[in-house]
Scaffold this active site. Structure first.
Site, short mmCIF file in Angstrom:
data_model
loop_
_atom_site.label_atom_id
_atom_site.label_comp_id
_atom_site.label_asym_id
_atom_site.label_seq_id
_atom_site.Cartn_x
_atom_site.Cartn_y
_atom_site.Cartn_z
N GLY A 33 0.82 -1.20 0.00
CA GLY A 33 0.00 0.00 0.00
C GLY A 33 0.85 1.24 0.00
N GLY A 62 6.35 4.98 -8.30
CA GLY A 62 7.13 3.78 -8.57
C GLY A 62 6.24 2.56 -8.72
CG HIS A 63 3.94 1.10 -5.41
ND1 HIS A 63 3.93 2.07 -4.43
CD2 HIS A 63 4.56 0.02 -4.87
CE1 HIS A 63 4.50 1.60 -3.34
NE2 HIS A 63 4.91 0.37 -3.57
N GLY A 120 10.54 -3.31 -8.02
CA GLY A 120 11.30 -2.12 -8.38
C GLY A 120 12.78 -2.26 -8.04
CD GLN A 121 17.78 -2.59 -9.76
OE1 GLN A 121 17.40 -3.46 -10.53
NE2 GLN A 121 18.64 -2.84 -8.79
CE LYS A 122 12.34 2.39 -2.66
NZ LYS A 122 12.86 1.82 -1.36
CD GLN A 153 11.57 -6.45 -1.99
OE1 GLN A 153 11.20 -6.36 -0.82
NE2 GLN A 153 11.03 -5.72 -2.95
CB SER A 184 10.69 5.31 -0.51
OG SER A 184 10.43 4.54 0.66
CB SER A 185 5.66 3.78 1.19
OG SER A 185 5.13 3.19 0.02
#
Length: 345
Positions: free
Chosen positions: A40, A45-46, A176-178, A182, A214-215
């Site tokens: 969420g 980015g999402h 995502g590459q950020k 991960q 970023s969230s």
């Protein structure tokens, strides 16, 4: 009638049986299904990942689940931004845009929004390092860098992704590459557990000044937000050195640290009422397959240059200052650049 997102045809699937019931006929009809996992607090980015998934697949499922397993016991799970209404409105708007764009193969077909009871049928096992339960651990790649600083993080990521992959049975998953480490772990999970899934990694989406979206950026507030782009600027300095022929890991790390240390020194020279401070957790030049440190970048493989920086709370806020979400607690920001392979001269 199945529940849908307001002002859209996007199905809202709240448990695993509903997701599987929707998924089954897609296989029969030979329709490609993509999964975009999120917690969420959706940002650009999402949405870029969802757009790409819609170009490449017939159906896109967006999961929205705030996963407690990837937070440590003392981390910000309870205060993590929850923006459900804004999230589903953004998805409905995006789906209308996709419908008007003839270049897309598919649309946003469903949002999967399970409860913790759905995702952990035996009960959530806890956030402590020694918690007992059914976990997926990808080692040693999950034990370094972010995994060293946050020892339960990648265990939680790998566990929830395995659950989501089993529930949705996607043909492709999008990350995502950020979150570079991960992505390495997800690729390893898919390979090692023989999952018939293609992992697609989308480019990091950045604000105009270079800060990776970023969230957690909502925690920053104005003062720390103005300083935060130093992270990307430091990485770009080393990226430039690599492009000019530098391959020494020590030298590349030095380029990053020179920028970070220099800006921090400038901030420390200011009075507390005007400055923002940060702590550098790590700077890394790592093998792109193992995330282990390299002494020199192998030109045939390239490397991942990454850093994690903790933005500290504002020391002396002025009256009415925007300190960010819930008053501006410490904010951990991560970023990276890919040093690509290149032919040796």
């Amino acid at each position: 009638m199945p529940e849908t997102i307001p002002q859209s045809s996007i199905l809202l699937l709240r448990d695993v049986p509903a997701l599987r019931a929707w998924r089954a006929p897609q296989t029969h009809d030979r329709r490609l299904v993509a999964l975009v996992p999120t917690m969420g607090a959706l940002h650009a980015g999402h949405l870029s990942l969802i757009r790409r998934a819609a170009r490449e697949n017939h159906h896109v499922v967006v999961s929205i689940y705030l996963n407690p397993a990837q937070f440590g016991a003392s981390e910000d799970f309870a205060s993590y931004p929850s923006t459900w209404d804004a999230d589903v409105a953004a998805l409905a708007k995006l789906d209308r845009e996709l419908a008007d764009d003839g270049a897309n193969l598919g649309r946003v077909s469903a949002v999967f929004a399970p409860s913790t009871k759905d995702m952990f049928p035996e009960g959530f096992p806890g956030q402590e390092v020694d918690s007992k339960g059914s976990f997926v651990s990808i080692t040693p790649v999950g034990e370094v860098l972010e995994g060293k600083s946050r020892p339960t993080f990648f265990r939680g990521v790998a566990t929830i992704c395995m659950k989501l992959f089993n529930a949705a049975q996607p043909d492709r998953v999008y990350f995502g590459q950020k979150d570079a480490q991960q992505t390495v772990i997800i690729r390893r999970l898919v390979r090692d557990f023989l999952l018939p899934i293609e992992v697609v990694v989308g480019e990091t989406v950045r604000d105009a000044d270079g800060l990776a979206q970023s969230s957690r950026n909502v925690y920053l507030g104005a003062r720390r937000r103005a300083l935060a782009p130093v992270i990307h600027r430091a990485l770009r300095a080393a990226e430039g050195a690599y492009a000019s022929g530098q391959t020494s890991g020590e030298a590349l790390l030095g380029e990053v640290n020179t920028v970070l240390d220099g800006v921090l020194a400038e901030q420390k020279a200011l009075p507390p009422s005007k400055r923002a401070l940060y702590e550098v957790d790590y700077v890394s030049v790592a093998d792109p397959d193992t995330m282990l440190e390299v002494d020199a970048v192998d030109p045939a493989k390239g490397a991942i240059l990454s850093t994690a920086v903790k933005m500290l709370p504002v020391e002396e806020p002025f009256e009415g200052e925007d300190l960010g979400h819930i008053g501006g607690p410490p904010v951990r920001l991560i970023d990276n650049v890919i040093l690509p392979p290149r032919a040796e001269s």
